[in-house]
Design a protein around this motif. Structure first.
Motif, PDB file in Angstrom:
ATOM      1  N   VAL A  76       0.859  -1.185   0.000  1.00 37.09           N
ATOM      2  CA  VAL A  76       0.000   0.000   0.000  1.00 37.09           C
ATOM      3  C   VAL A  76       0.895   1.235   0.000  1.00 37.09           C
ATOM      4  CG1 VAL A  76      -1.896   1.185   1.184  1.00 37.09           C
ATOM      5  CG2 VAL A  76      -1.660  -1.299   1.380  1.00 37.09           C
TER       6      VAL A  76
ATOM      7  N   TYR B 295      -4.342   6.286  -1.786  1.00 38.50           N
ATOM      8  CA  TYR B 295      -3.453   5.143  -1.542  1.00 38.50           C
ATOM      9  C   TYR B 295      -3.719   4.058  -2.589  1.00 38.50           C
ATOM     10  CZ  TYR B 295      -2.051   7.295   2.796  1.00 38.50           C
ATOM     11  OH  TYR B 295      -1.531   8.174   3.711  1.00 38.50           O
TER      12      TYR B 295
ATOM     13  N   THR C 271      -3.083   0.035  -3.735  1.00 45.20           N
ATOM     14  CA  THR C 271      -2.718  -1.290  -3.212  1.00 45.20           C
ATOM     15  C   THR C 271      -2.239  -2.119  -4.389  1.00 45.20           C
ATOM     16  OG1 THR C 271      -4.378  -1.101  -1.479  1.00 45.20           O
ATOM     17  CG2 THR C 271      -3.550  -3.313  -1.933  1.00 45.20           C
TER      18      THR C 271
END
Ligand code: MRU
Length: 351
Positions: free
Chosen positions: A17, A30, A32
């Protein structure tokens, strides 16, 4: 200092992340990333950047390769991991922390595979632990760099920095900005002049963002204002990070750093480099042997997505430059402040 409410990169069971640094300061998003290919691309396209942060991300990339590999035997897993390491090695050539982290993960793979009773599950588990350790150690090292650098920072210092060598460029806390944070926490009343850093604007977008979040006074200037500000007495010292320090003390860092160092020398302003020992590359004798990344045309020819050059006009885009050791007043590491003659003092750090 309170823990920040954001982070640069972190391991999770779902993937690696990371805060997408291309979108700062307007959006805090963010990503991932699940596959090694996605992680490699995030380094190439500067979603994550900064030498120590690239090292942490690459270590997690190797751990992710282990977790996602379908190999049932140790030898198949090793082949998958070798491929992952090769892919990650190709992402960016200048920051030596990338190769340092990949070597560390490679050595662990060899070690675990040779242990009696080793199996695929054990290699996976140990690589995940190691990647998380690389990140945690990096934050501790940055704090130690900050503590070492305190002796160089007078009260009320106006500190110029270039690019972003902060929490965003490391596991957290920062190298050059680690020195700033330590000085602030020691009550020195410091302020920062952040050079915008054409073309990717790390100084304007990233350094300003993280210092503002941390309540450190920061003013952004364009790169071509540096000489004027030094001449008018508005800069007390310079602290920058490094992507690679050669054995003789030559320093590769973001393009424009060399210009700042030359101007600092002309105006008798101390020029400090803050970097972990993992950025010092004794195998590279001098700056002449440091590979300098050349990046694509669009980062120069466009701002946002708006063209600023006539179509077809060529550009040059070296992303780093080398500041000769003669212009570097001192190098701040987690093991203390190192001064010339660097050939001797840098190698002493490894003894
Ligand atoms: O191209 P970037 O943004 O990865 O370049 C970063 C720098 O040049 C930093 O100053 C350097 O990596 C030191 S980071 C602590």
């Amino acid at each position: 200092m309170a823990k920040p409410d954001w982070f640069t990169v972190r391991w999770s069971d779902d993937g690696v992340v990371m805060l997408d640094q291309r979108r700062l300061p307007s959006e805090e998003i963010y990503l991932t990333l699940k596959s090694v290919e996605e992680i490699a691309q995030s380094i190439e396209n500067l979603a994550v950047r900064g030498a120590p942060a690239i090292g942490c991300t690459a270590a997690m990339g190797v751990a992710r390769a282990a977790v996602t590999s379908e190999a049932a035997t140790l030898s198949d897993l090793r082949s998958d991991l070798e491929l992952a390491i090769k892919r990650l090695e190709q992402t960016r050539p200048t920051a030596v922390n990338l190769f340092w982290a990949l070597r560390r993960m490679g050595a662990l793979i060899d070690q675990v595979c040779e242990e009696s009773g080793a199996d695929v599950a054990r290699v996976r588990q140990r690589l995940v632990v190691e990647a998380e350790r690389v990140l945690a150690e990096d934050i501790e090292i940055c704090r130690a760099i900050g503590a070492s650098g305190l002796e160089l920072i007078p009260r009320d210092a106006r500190i110029m920095t270039h690019c972003n060598a902060g929490a965003l460029a490391t596991g957290g806390y920062g190298t050059a900005l680690g020195v700033v944070r330590a000085a602030r926490d020691a009550g020195r009343g410091v302020s920062v002049i952040s050079n915008e850093t054409r073309p990717f604007l790390q100084g304007a977008r990233l350094t300003a963002w993280e210092l503002q979040r941390d309540d450190v006074p920061v003013t952004v200037v364009t790169d071509n204002m540096v000489g004027h500000l030094m001449r008018t007495g508005e800069v007390d010292l310079v602290v920058v990070g490094a992507d690679r320090v050669a054995a003789n003390g030559d320093v590769a860092n973001k393009i424009g750093t060399y210009t700042v160092a030359v101007l600092a020398r002309e105006h008798s302003i101390p020029f400090y480099v803050a970097a972990p020992v993992s950025t010092i590359d004794l195998e590279t004798p001098s700056g002449a042997e440091i590979p300098i990344e050349e990046r694509g045309r669009e980062e120069i020819a466009e701002i946002g997505e708006r063209p600023i050059l006539p179509a077809g006009v060529p550009v040059r885009h070296p992303a780093f430059d080398v500041t000769p050791a003669t212009l570097v007043t001192a190098i701040v590491t987690e093991k203390g402040v190192v001064r010339p003659p660097y050939v001797e003092t840098l190698s002493a750090l490894f003894r």
